[in-house]
Enzyme design. Sequence first.
Site, short mmCIF file in Angstrom:
data_model
loop_
_atom_site.label_atom_id
_atom_site.label_comp_id
_atom_site.label_asym_id
_atom_site.label_seq_id
_atom_site.Cartn_x
_atom_site.Cartn_y
_atom_site.Cartn_z
N ASP A 147 42.92 -4.44 -7.06
CA ASP A 147 42.14 -5.34 -7.91
C ASP A 147 42.47 -5.11 -9.39
O ASP A 147 41.78 -4.40 -10.06
CB ASP A 147 40.66 -5.10 -7.65
CG ASP A 147 39.75 -6.09 -8.34
OD1 ASP A 147 40.25 -7.12 -8.83
OD2 ASP A 147 38.53 -5.83 -8.38
N GLU A 181 38.72 -11.19 -16.37
CA GLU A 181 38.11 -11.71 -15.14
C GLU A 181 36.91 -10.88 -14.73
O GLU A 181 35.89 -11.40 -14.28
CB GLU A 181 39.16 -11.73 -14.02
CG GLU A 181 38.70 -12.42 -12.74
CD GLU A 181 38.01 -11.51 -11.74
OE1 GLU A 181 37.48 -12.03 -10.73
OE2 GLU A 181 38.00 -10.27 -11.95
N GLU A 182 37.03 -9.55 -14.92
CA GLU A 182 35.97 -8.66 -14.48
C GLU A 182 34.69 -8.80 -15.31
O GLU A 182 33.63 -8.32 -14.91
CB GLU A 182 36.45 -7.20 -14.51
CG GLU A 182 37.64 -6.89 -13.62
CD GLU A 182 37.30 -6.89 -12.13
OE1 GLU A 182 36.16 -7.25 -11.78
OE2 GLU A 182 38.18 -6.53 -11.33
N ASP A 209 44.02 -12.62 -5.92
CA ASP A 209 43.13 -11.55 -6.37
C ASP A 209 42.85 -10.64 -5.19
O ASP A 209 42.24 -11.06 -4.21
CB ASP A 209 41.82 -12.15 -6.91
CG ASP A 209 40.99 -11.14 -7.67
OD1 ASP A 209 41.33 -9.94 -7.66
OD2 ASP A 209 39.98 -11.55 -8.28
#
Length: 318
Positions: A147, A181-182, A209
């Site tokens: 990830d 994104e996180e 992802d």
Amino acid sequence: MNNKALFSFYIIVLHFLLCTPLSPVFAQIKQENLKKHIYYLADDNMKGRGTGSKQVKKAAKYIETYFKEYGLKPQGEKGYRQPFEAKVRRVVVEDSIRQADNVIGYLDNDAPYTIVVGAHYDHLGDGRQGGSRDSLGVGEIHNGADDNASGVAGLLELARHYSSNDIKEPFNLLFIAFGAEELGLVGSRYFTENPTVPLENIHWMLNMDMIGRYNPDNGLAVIGYGTSSKFPTIFKNITSEIKFNLSRDGNGGSDQTSFYKKDIPVLFFHTGGHDDYHKPGDDPEKIDYKALESILRLEIDVIDNSMKQDKMDFQWTN
């Protein structure tokens, strides 16, 4: 065979060699490249690639270097970069507003429509920006090999494949490494609000992802199958060494959601959760590189089949 006949034979062979077009040389997906990218991005020296960190900027530079090497055209707002601000919201920190970048490269085939291929390159740093699933691991480096160094490795290999396969495809390809994104899909949302190619010209969007921990019992999830009426035709007769499961929904916890909300067909490739998800143990040696290679070959088949379709229609799935 006399000399005259032999001479005539050589002339025919020479004519054939000079006048027959050579078959395209297809770029192969290379496991050694996938390993190189993942081991670089998920090394302890990258300190988990938290948004705003020196290390995530180093990761962006790494991606940009390969986009340049592959001859992709800069398609950001400042060269390959599309800068934006992201805010840490899950926890209280002094530096809650952080600078981030999308890194965008364009394979321009002079076509009217464009396929977007995306993957986010940020992760959780040492867990202090929020999101860690290991309360005892906050303060430790979260390497984020699956990830999402796995998705970035896939992004770079697909960029290499399509830029070096000696074929001018009937669609353009836009490769985007998303930032932040996180912190809530910030980079992809920023792009869809500030697109560097017209959204109406996007054929569809493919997102990667967490594609590095293939579990044969569960298979690969391909999410978004219901977002266009064309996907059943695209997947018809596609086979793979790995098991894959088609899911209709266009929403989900990754960057394809930003495109789905703009009425763009999407597919999200994902090998599922595991015990190391958002924990310090998500390391490069745990990636299934053979399966990752197979996933990318499957994606190439899907992309190539999608290029046989007219402009994709969009369908809401919920």
